[in-house]
Enzyme design. Sequence first.
Site, PDB file in Angstrom:
ATOM      1  N   ASN A 135      -1.711   6.044   7.527  1.00 49.30           N
ATOM      2  CA  ASN A 135      -0.956   4.569   7.393  1.00 49.30           C
ATOM      3  C   ASN A 135      -0.655   4.075   8.540  1.00 49.30           C
ATOM      4  O   ASN A 135      -0.318   4.876   9.581  1.00 49.30           O
ATOM      5  CB  ASN A 135      -0.074   4.740   6.431  1.00 49.30           C
ATOM      6  CG  ASN A 135       0.904   3.423   6.173  1.00 49.30           C
ATOM      7  OD1 ASN A 135       0.193   2.482   5.813  1.00 49.30           O
ATOM      8  ND2 ASN A 135       2.231   3.615   6.225  1.00 49.30           N
ATOM      9  N   ILE A 161       3.325   1.389  -3.561  1.00 47.97           N
ATOM     10  CA  ILE A 161       3.413   2.946  -3.120  1.00 47.97           C
ATOM     11  C   ILE A 161       2.517   3.650  -4.178  1.00 47.97           C
ATOM     12  O   ILE A 161       2.236   3.496  -5.243  1.00 47.97           O
ATOM     13  CB  ILE A 161       4.759   3.137  -3.550  1.00 47.97           C
ATOM     14  CG1 ILE A 161       5.823   2.326  -2.494  1.00 47.97           C
ATOM     15  CG2 ILE A 161       5.214   4.630  -3.572  1.00 47.97           C
ATOM     16  CD1 ILE A 161       7.251   2.522  -2.775  1.00 47.97           C
ATOM     17  N   LEU A 162       1.742   4.437  -3.380  1.00 46.53           N
ATOM     18  CA  LEU A 162       0.822   5.252  -3.884  1.00 46.53           C
ATOM     19  C   LEU A 162       1.282   6.571  -4.640  1.00 46.53           C
ATOM     20  O   LEU A 162       2.217   7.135  -4.266  1.00 46.53           O
ATOM     21  CB  LEU A 162      -0.195   5.784  -2.887  1.00 46.53           C
ATOM     22  CG  LEU A 162      -1.253   4.801  -2.108  1.00 46.53           C
ATOM     23  CD1 LEU A 162      -1.960   5.380  -1.060  1.00 46.53           C
ATOM     24  CD2 LEU A 162      -2.544   4.590  -3.452  1.00 46.53           C
ATOM     25  N   HIS A 203       2.429   1.784  10.169  1.00 46.44           N
ATOM     26  CA  HIS A 203       3.461   1.096   9.828  1.00 46.44           C
ATOM     27  C   HIS A 203       4.021   0.376  11.049  1.00 46.44           C
ATOM     28  O   HIS A 203       3.887   0.749  12.063  1.00 46.44           O
ATOM     29  CB  HIS A 203       4.540   2.131   9.556  1.00 46.44           C
ATOM     30  CG  HIS A 203       5.733   1.754   8.972  1.00 46.44           C
ATOM     31  ND1 HIS A 203       5.966   1.180   7.731  1.00 46.44           N
ATOM     32  CD2 HIS A 203       7.020   1.383   9.573  1.00 46.44           C
ATOM     33  CE1 HIS A 203       7.151   0.727   7.637  1.00 46.44           C
ATOM     34  NE2 HIS A 203       7.954   0.740   8.790  1.00 46.44           N
ATOM     35  N   MET A 261       0.510  -2.664   0.473  1.00 51.53           N
ATOM     36  CA  MET A 261       1.724  -3.026   0.013  1.00 51.53           C
ATOM     37  C   MET A 261       2.301  -2.268  -1.342  1.00 51.53           C
ATOM     38  O   MET A 261       3.254  -2.694  -1.787  1.00 51.53           O
ATOM     39  CB  MET A 261       2.134  -4.538   0.102  1.00 51.53           C
ATOM     40  CG  MET A 261       1.974  -4.745   1.362  1.00 51.53           C
ATOM     41  SD  MET A 261       2.835  -4.274   2.588  1.00 51.53           S
ATOM     42  CE  MET A 261       2.545  -5.259   4.131  1.00 51.53           C
ATOM     43  N   GLY A 307      -5.038  -8.645   6.247  1.00 58.90           N
ATOM     44  CA  GLY A 307      -6.274  -7.625   6.468  1.00 58.90           C
ATOM     45  C   GLY A 307      -6.527  -7.672   8.044  1.00 58.90           C
ATOM     46  O   GLY A 307      -7.674  -7.557   8.204  1.00 58.90           O
ATOM     47  N   THR A 308      -5.664  -8.118   8.813  1.00 61.44           N
ATOM     48  CA  THR A 308      -6.157  -8.188  10.296  1.00 61.44           C
ATOM     49  C   THR A 308      -6.417  -6.747  10.797  1.00 61.44           C
ATOM     50  O   THR A 308      -7.108  -6.494  11.845  1.00 61.44           O
ATOM     51  CB  THR A 308      -4.639  -8.631  11.203  1.00 61.44           C
ATOM     52  OG1 THR A 308      -3.687  -7.946  11.255  1.00 61.44           O
ATOM     53  CG2 THR A 308      -4.811 -10.231  10.693  1.00 61.44           C
TER      54      THR A 308
HETATM   55  C1  GAR Z   1       0.946  -4.661   9.291  1.00 63.80           C
HETATM   56  O1  GAR Z   1       1.893  -4.980  10.086  1.00 63.80           O
HETATM   57  C2  GAR Z   1       1.245  -3.359   8.744  1.00 63.80           C
HETATM   58  O2  GAR Z   1       1.673  -2.677   9.551  1.00 63.80           O
HETATM   59  C3  GAR Z   1       2.298  -3.571   7.765  1.00 63.80           C
HETATM   60  O3  GAR Z   1       1.866  -4.670   7.175  1.00 63.80           O
HETATM   61  C4  GAR Z   1       1.207  -5.788   8.100  1.00 63.80           C
HETATM   62  C5  GAR Z   1      -0.275  -5.923   7.393  1.00 63.80           C
HETATM   63  O4  GAR Z   1      -1.116  -6.999   8.091  1.00 63.80           O
HETATM   64  N1  GAR Z   1       2.391  -2.620   6.787  1.00 63.80           N
HETATM   65  C6  GAR Z   1       3.551  -2.128   6.297  1.00 63.80           C
HETATM   66  O5  GAR Z   1       4.613  -2.794   6.519  1.00 63.80           O
HETATM   67  C7  GAR Z   1       3.455  -1.073   5.311  1.00 63.80           C
HETATM   68  N2  GAR Z   1       4.618  -0.132   5.168  1.00 63.80           N
HETATM   69  P1  GAR Z   1      -2.500  -7.080   7.974  1.00 63.80           P
HETATM   70  O6  GAR Z   1      -2.749  -7.234   6.333  1.00 63.80           O
HETATM   71  O7  GAR Z   1      -2.805  -8.045   8.709  1.00 63.80           O
HETATM   72  O8  GAR Z   1      -3.165  -5.772   8.400  1.00 63.80           O
END
Ligand code: GAR
Length: 211
Positions: A116, A101-102, A118, A99, A20-21
Amino acid sequence: MRGNADMREMNVAVMVSGGGTNLQALLDAAADGRLQHARIALVLSSQEDAYAIERSRRAGVPVIVVSKQTHPDDEERADAILAALAGAETDLVVTAGYMSILAKNVCSHYAGRMINIHPSLLPKYGGVGFYGLRVHEAVLAAGEKETGATVHYVDDQGVDSGAIILQGRSPILEGDTPETLQKRILAEVEHPLIVEGTNLVIQKLRDKDFS
Ligand code: GAR
């Protein structure tokens, strides 16, 4: 009339699965006024042990967990997600490290109101199987010279297939590993980009409200 609409804050729901950063970047922006005309009304997690939940609690934001454990049936899970979002009177959904798929009906319900982030320069390294560290592993394996992140609309046509809103770029440095790359892209590209992208779409939704 317009005066009232001007005052209205949009309700943003953030969907998460892990650390969740990106959520934290939004919470920080909401706390210091960089997130404009919006509040984080709900965090919806697909994992009951996501650290993102702790971040939400600290910020006083309500959390709902809708997971494969709480709702094993796909349709019931999609209904529970829609109900949670409706309960928070959600104007905009931000999936940030979500993570799962909706379901199509969730995506189409929020068409134009769901974005979103990515961790690549889409359309490269997007779609099923490209998530989290895997994206950075693939970028390095392909010998790319630069990478970045994308904020895009979520549509019901595929994974990471919606219209691109914003991209941020970063060079790949000598000696980068998937982990160093992930850390740098998160801090230098994703965190500012998710705030900028969210503000941009909120502004669009407000403009629509007034037109
Ligand atoms: C982030 O890098 C985000 O872009 C990626 O997962 C990480 C989550 O980090 N998302 C995906 O790969 C979705 N396809 P976070 O939980 O620290 O925000």
